[in-house]
Design a protein around this motif. Structure first.
Motif, short mmCIF file in Angstrom:
data_model
loop_
_atom_site.label_atom_id
_atom_site.label_comp_id
_atom_site.label_asym_id
_atom_site.label_seq_id
_atom_site.Cartn_x
_atom_site.Cartn_y
_atom_site.Cartn_z
N THR A 1 -0.81 5.49 4.66
CA THR A 1 -0.26 6.23 3.51
C THR A 1 0.90 5.49 2.85
OG1 THR A 1 1.22 7.37 5.02
CG2 THR A 1 -0.85 8.50 4.44
N PRO B 1 13.30 8.30 6.29
CA PRO B 1 12.17 9.09 6.80
C PRO B 1 10.88 8.26 6.74
CG PRO B 1 13.10 10.04 4.78
CD PRO B 1 13.85 8.79 5.03
N ALA C 1 6.83 8.48 6.74
CA ALA C 1 5.75 9.45 6.53
C ALA C 1 4.73 9.33 7.65
CB ALA C 1 5.09 9.17 5.18
N GLU D 1 2.41 6.15 8.09
CA GLU D 1 3.05 5.03 7.38
C GLU D 1 3.05 3.84 8.35
OE1 GLU D 1 6.58 5.98 5.33
OE2 GLU D 1 7.20 3.89 5.12
#
Ligand code: M6R
Length: 596
Positions: free
Chosen positions: A284, A327, A329, A332
């Motif tokens: 992603t 952060p 995801a 990721e």
């Protein structure tokens, strides 16, 4: 890169081989070993991982190993970790054959399956060990050693230089090469085999490089060819030992820059996929972590990757990422880029990413390094050891690996044709780099003027910008000339106050949609007296006032940071030469930064 030495003559072989290995150490290695044909048809072997001092200690300097013929090897791991059981020479179970090998056997898996199916047991994870068993099998089937070697190399795909001894032939040494270097040296009543001239230079200056696939048989009395081939033509080496280590180049950096065509061709096509296809299709986002040039690789990858895949890409200097809880995801991908695989900040950032549950892929040059071991998956760039502190060939190999990564993600997400376009673009890179190297004289002329300056600016837009960052880092690093890189549109927001008469501005303009914008920046600095050096793509029209230009060969636009980086590497090298500086060992810098 691995090193080979072989000897047959009248002197005790073991101490001579160990000494020769010492002269190959400059190439980089992680384990080493020797095998000697001892009395009574025995092969005596001694190997150790780590530095040569450990090998010397283990075999007591060779004094206790009898015999006047043998082979030795320094290994730089490619298949299998840098551990003693993977070190060369490799020996068959019956102790009949010993082999040292440089290069990569591409079909080793299928050969290993075949041999294992016949009951051969393997004691290493190397590609090399299949050669040993193939030879032993052929000898057991009644082949002469020379025939066994011919049959065996007929089964190998890939590149190799081999040194081989057979227990049944005292004082005989065999060698054969395909693509990898291997030399025969002729002394007085003694013969040598070596991957590099420095290994044997104290003993002889007469060398001959057998043509590819020619099997040579050495005894103390000379060299013979068991099968028809060109007669040996020995030449005299006139280099001194230091120049020979550098392959005749003035510095390791120069040598490594000239290895780039070969290295990028290799990284573009060899090795396994960077990601399993199931994962590539699910990514992603991608977050790069790295330091210095490795960070620039991520930046260049971001321009390319986002455009190609539509997946968001972020790039962090590793020392920032480790204390900055961005952060991540779900799904990721975190990519750690490191030549050495030991950079402390990159390692800490990798650990932090893993602590937060990320899947980490590393792009690393040194096999078995800490970053490689601690990643979920590793892709080895296989650029060979890089000796010069400033990275050149490893940087280009990393960039190629990152392009491959995005080609895989694009293939998984958008179809085969998208990825295939990148791969066909990468196939053109080695020739493009060769053409840049051929144009060195033009870069030298630029360097002659730039070297007189106190500071310089690099400007470029889009994918040209990370290439400029790399160019400016190279220049600072080895020529001590203050340099900064900016997106071409950014200069006017402050830094242009430093642009006065005679200040060199190096503008990189290879991106067709942005070339006009970069040229506006050129006009701005030219109006303030800057000396503009324009580096552009041969297919672009770039009308601008310049002190000099350098034209890069055209390849896929997004891949242009590769030839551009090579031009900048040459520029830095030439400026360092103008300033009479040693490019290999810049002040205050270490090849591997293992402290925070
Ligand atoms: O071994 P690494 O790739 O992790 O090293 C990262 C940097 O230290 C390295 O790229 C450094 O910036 C080079 N000296 C640049 O030429």
């Amino acid at each position: 890169m691995c090193g080979i030495i072989g000897y047959t003559g009248v002197r005790p072989a073991a101490p001579l081989l160990l000494e020769g290995l010492g002269r190959l150490a400059y190439r980089g290695y992680d384990s080493a070993g020797i095998a000697v044909l001892a009395d009574g048809g025995r092969i005596v072997r001694c190997r150790a991982e780590g530095k040569l001092a450990r090998l010397l200690e283990k075999c007591q300097g060779g004094a206790e190993i009898p015999g006047t013929a043998g082979i030795g090897h320094t290994r730089w791991a490619t298949h299998g970790a840098p551990l003693e059981h993977n070190a060369h020479p490799h020996l068959d179970g019956g102790g009949r054959v010993a082999v040292v090998h440089n290069g990569i056997i591409e079909n080793w898996r299928e050969l290993r399956r075949e041999l294992a199916g016949e009951g051969y047991t393997f004691s290493s994870e190397t590609d090399t060990e299949v050669i040993v068993h193939l030879l032993a099998r052929a000898v057991a089937a009644g082949r002469t050693p020379a025939e066994a070697l011919r049959d065996t190399v007929g089964r190998l795909r890939g590149t190799y230089a081999l040194g081989v001894i057979f227990a049944c032939e005292p004082e005989v040494l065999y060698g054969v090469r395909r693509e990898s270097p291997l030399l025969v040296g002729r002394g007085d009543g003694e013969m040598f085999l070596a991957s590099d001239i420095p290994a044997i230079l104290p003993y002889t200056r007469l060398v001959w490089e057998p043509p590819t696939d020619t099997i040579v048989r050495l005894t103390p009395r000379g060299v013979t060819l068991p099968f028809p081939g060109d007669a040996p033509a020995f030449r005299e080496v006139t280099w001194d030992a230091a120049a020979a280590e550098r392959g005749g180049y003035a510095s390791f950096m120069e040598k490594e820059i000239h290895e780039i065509p070969q290295v990028v061709a290799h990284t573009a096509t060899e090795g396994e996929a960077l990601l399993p296809p199931s994962l590539a299709g699910n990514v992603t986002g991608v977050t790069f972590i790295g330091c210095g040039s490795a960070y620039h690789v991520g930046l260049a990858g971001a321009y390319f990757g986002e455009k190609l895949t539509g997946v968001p890409v972020r790039v962090f200097v590793a020392s920032e990422f480790r204390y900055h809880p961005v952060p991540l995801a779900p799904r990721e991908l975190v990519v750690a880029v490191s030549q050495s695989g030991e950079t402390a900040d990159t390692l800490a950032a990798l650990r932090e990413a893993k602590r937060r549950g990320a899947y980490v892929l590393s792009v690393v040059n040194v096999v078995g390094s800490t970053i490689a071991r601690e990643s979920d998956r590793v892709f080895y760039t296989q650029a060979g050891p890089e000796i010069a502190v400033a990275t050149t060939k490893a940087f280009c190999a990393q960039l190629v690996a990152v392009y491959r990564l995005f080609a895989e993600i694009a293939t998984a997400k958008r179809g085969r044709a998208v990825g295939a376009e990148v791969l066909s673009g990468l196939a053109k890179v080695p020739d493009a780099v060769r053409r840049v190297l051929d144009g060195r004289e033009g870069i030298r002329r630029m360097a002659h003027r730039i070297a007189q300056a106190e500071s310089a600016f690099f400007i470029g837009r889009g994918a040209d910008y990370p290439a400029c960052l790399e160019g400016s880092l190279k220049l600072k690093e080895i020529s001590y000339l203050h340099a900064e890189a900016y997106p071409a549109g950014e200069l006017k927001h402050g830094t242009i106050s430093l642009v006065t008469a005679g200040v060199p501005v190096i503008a990189l303009a290879t991106q067709s949609a942005l070339v006009g914008k970069t040229l506006s920046g050129v006009e701005e600095v030219h109006a303030r007296g800057a000396e503009v050096y324009l580096i552009t793509d041969e297919t672009l029209t770039a009308d601008a006032p310049t002190a000099a230009r350098f034209v890069l060969p055209h390849i896929h636009e997004m891949l242009m940071p590769l030839p551009a980086a090579v031009a900048f590497e040459l520029l830095a090298l030439e400026v360092a030469a103008e300033r009479e500086l040693d490019p290999d060992m810049p002040r205050n810098l270490a090849k591997s930064v293992t402290v925070e």
